[in-house]
Enzyme design. Structure first.
Site, PDB file in Angstrom:
ATOM      1  N   SER A   1     -33.434  16.900  -5.389  1.00 47.44           N
ATOM      2  CA  SER A   1     -32.147  16.719  -6.057  1.00 47.44           C
ATOM      3  C   SER A   1     -31.293  15.797  -5.207  1.00 47.44           C
ATOM      4  O   SER A   1     -31.326  15.869  -3.973  1.00 47.44           O
ATOM      5  CB  SER A   1     -31.437  18.068  -6.201  1.00 47.44           C
ATOM      6  OG  SER A   1     -30.077  17.867  -6.526  1.00 47.44           O
TER       7      SER A   1
ATOM      8  N   HIS B   1     -36.873  11.175  -9.587  1.00 46.84           N
ATOM      9  CA  HIS B   1     -36.526  10.115 -10.544  1.00 46.84           C
ATOM     10  C   HIS B   1     -37.675   9.106 -10.670  1.00 46.84           C
ATOM     11  O   HIS B   1     -38.015   8.673 -11.770  1.00 46.84           O
ATOM     12  CB  HIS B   1     -35.288   9.340 -10.059  1.00 46.84           C
ATOM     13  CG  HIS B   1     -34.047  10.158  -9.903  1.00 46.84           C
ATOM     14  ND1 HIS B   1     -33.472  10.409  -8.680  1.00 46.84           N
ATOM     15  CD2 HIS B   1     -33.250  10.755 -10.822  1.00 46.84           C
ATOM     16  CE1 HIS B   1     -32.366  11.124  -8.841  1.00 46.84           C
ATOM     17  NE2 HIS B   1     -32.205  11.353 -10.126  1.00 46.84           N
TER      18      HIS B   1
ATOM     19  N   GLU C   1     -37.562  18.552 -16.077  1.00 45.62           N
ATOM     20  CA  GLU C   1     -37.397  19.986 -16.335  1.00 45.62           C
ATOM     21  C   GLU C   1     -36.535  20.641 -15.274  1.00 45.62           C
ATOM     22  O   GLU C   1     -36.105  21.775 -15.441  1.00 45.62           O
ATOM     23  CB  GLU C   1     -38.775  20.670 -16.372  1.00 45.62           C
ATOM     24  CG  GLU C   1     -39.549  20.342 -17.625  1.00 45.62           C
ATOM     25  CD  GLU C   1     -40.851  21.114 -17.720  1.00 45.62           C
ATOM     26  OE1 GLU C   1     -41.247  21.757 -16.713  1.00 45.62           O
ATOM     27  OE2 GLU C   1     -41.477  21.065 -18.792  1.00 45.62           O
TER      28      GLU C   1
ATOM     29  N   ALA D   1     -28.671   7.569  -6.787  1.00 49.95           N
ATOM     30  CA  ALA D   1     -29.126   8.320  -5.607  1.00 49.95           C
ATOM     31  C   ALA D   1     -30.577   8.738  -5.838  1.00 49.95           C
ATOM     32  O   ALA D   1     -30.955   9.908  -5.699  1.00 49.95           O
ATOM     33  CB  ALA D   1     -28.225   9.530  -5.322  1.00 49.95           C
ATOM     34  N   LEU D   2     -31.366   7.755  -6.180  1.00 51.89           N
ATOM     35  CA  LEU D   2     -32.730   8.011  -6.664  1.00 51.89           C
ATOM     36  C   LEU D   2     -33.628   8.595  -5.581  1.00 51.89           C
ATOM     37  O   LEU D   2     -33.573   8.184  -4.419  1.00 51.89           O
ATOM     38  CB  LEU D   2     -33.349   6.715  -7.195  1.00 51.89           C
ATOM     39  CG  LEU D   2     -32.590   6.058  -8.360  1.00 51.89           C
ATOM     40  CD1 LEU D   2     -33.338   4.817  -8.847  1.00 51.89           C
ATOM     41  CD2 LEU D   2     -32.352   7.026  -9.512  1.00 51.89           C
TER      42      LEU D   2
END
Ligand code: AMP
Length: 285
Positions: free
Chosen positions: A192, A44, A155, A39-40
């Site tokens: 996200s 990513h 992070e 689910a890039l």
């Protein structure tokens, strides 16, 4: 420079992946791994671009790891979008995608797990006690399968980054664990895969999570009492419609509770629910 493949080859087995990487390693080519659950999104892809700067060969793994989901969590519903993930990776200089199925990683009879103490204590573990055992075990397996010299982690999942770094050090894994800054939407929301679950109304509320962190971070830097700042942040989030799991200030290098606010490097971390979606974020203080 190596040739940039428009469509990177996909390895589905550990043996095939190892074989490919062994060839690169024999030619003394440095290998960087970017582990993902697919689910890039742009977060990513930024890690992939950073990986390319660190090594001649880049492997992206795509594996939704059942071991890091509790039975009541979203393993079945987690977005699986392999075709569009591969399209997103094309042209980025990825040398191989490692996309095994669950049986390849957890064959029948699998009973081994890696437990990391230290940075895994508290925060996520208080709410998802199974989580870091699953993460550490799968990342160790990915490191063994892909034999990277370096691996890049966001992070955004700060506790995960420190847990993996600790695991690699403790097990003497020859992998440099590199953290990359969080990629955000213009309104501050950390990118996200789970943002896709948000309703339009929740999406409109979601940036309040980062805003609460930034406000709390400035107050702490300005010398306001930490306990009061953290409880105000929690109340603000509740007022905005979140259900708060935690808002905590920790040592940025160990995630241990802070002993000396003046001398330690500090990290402020939050996890909160909007409806059925759990969001996390963190900032340096
Ligand atoms: P995931 O697919 O959610 O397991 O994430 C795979 C990797 O991408 C992890 O190292 C994450 O920390 C990283 N990542 C996810 N979202 C972001 C983001 N917004 N910015 C930077 N890294 C991210």
């Amino acid at each position: 420079m190596t040739e940039i493949l428009a469509n990177p080859p996909i390895d589905r087995t550990v043996a095939a992946m190892r074989w490919r990487v062994a060839g690169w390693r024999q030619a003394s080519e440095r290998v960087a791994l970017v582990p993902t659950m697919g689910a890039l999104h742009e977060g990513h892809l930024t890690l992939v671009k950073a990986a390319r700067e660190k090594a001649l060969r880049v492997v992206v793994s795509i594996f939704v790891n059942p071991a890091q989901f509790a039975p009541n969590e979203d393993f079945a519903a987690y977005p699986r979008t392999e075709d569009s993930d591969l399209a997103a990776l094309s042209g980025l200089g990825v040398d191989a995608v490692f996309a095994p199925n669950v049986e390849e990683i957890y064959p029948a009879g699998f009973v081994t797990a890696i437990t990391v103490g230290g940075p895994s204590e508290g925060l996520e573990t208080s709410f998802r006690p199974h989580f870091f055992g699953g993460v550490a075990t799968v990342i160790a397996k990915l490191f063994i399968a892909c034999a990277p010299d370096a691996a890049i982690f966001g992070e955004k999942d700060y506790q995960q980054l420190l847990v993996i770094r600790r695991m690699a050090a403790d097990l003497s894994l020859p992998v440099e664990v590199i953290g990359h800054a969080t990629i955000r939407e213009a309104d501050g929301l950390a990118l996200s895969s789970r943002n896709a679950y948000l309703t339009p109304a929740e999406r409109a509320t979601a940036p309040a999570l980062n805003k609460a962190l930034v406000r709390a971070g400035s107050a702490i830097r300005a010398g306001a009492p930490v306990a009061r700042v953290l409880s105000a942040a929690s109340l603000d989030l509740k007022a905005a419609g979140f259900r708060v799991d935690y808002v905590e200030l920790r040592n940025a290098e160990t995630l241990a509770p802070v002993v000396d606010f003046k001398t330690e490097k500090l990290r402020l971390l939050v996890a909160a629910w909007l409806g059925k979606t759990r969001l996390i974020d963190n900032i340096a203080v």
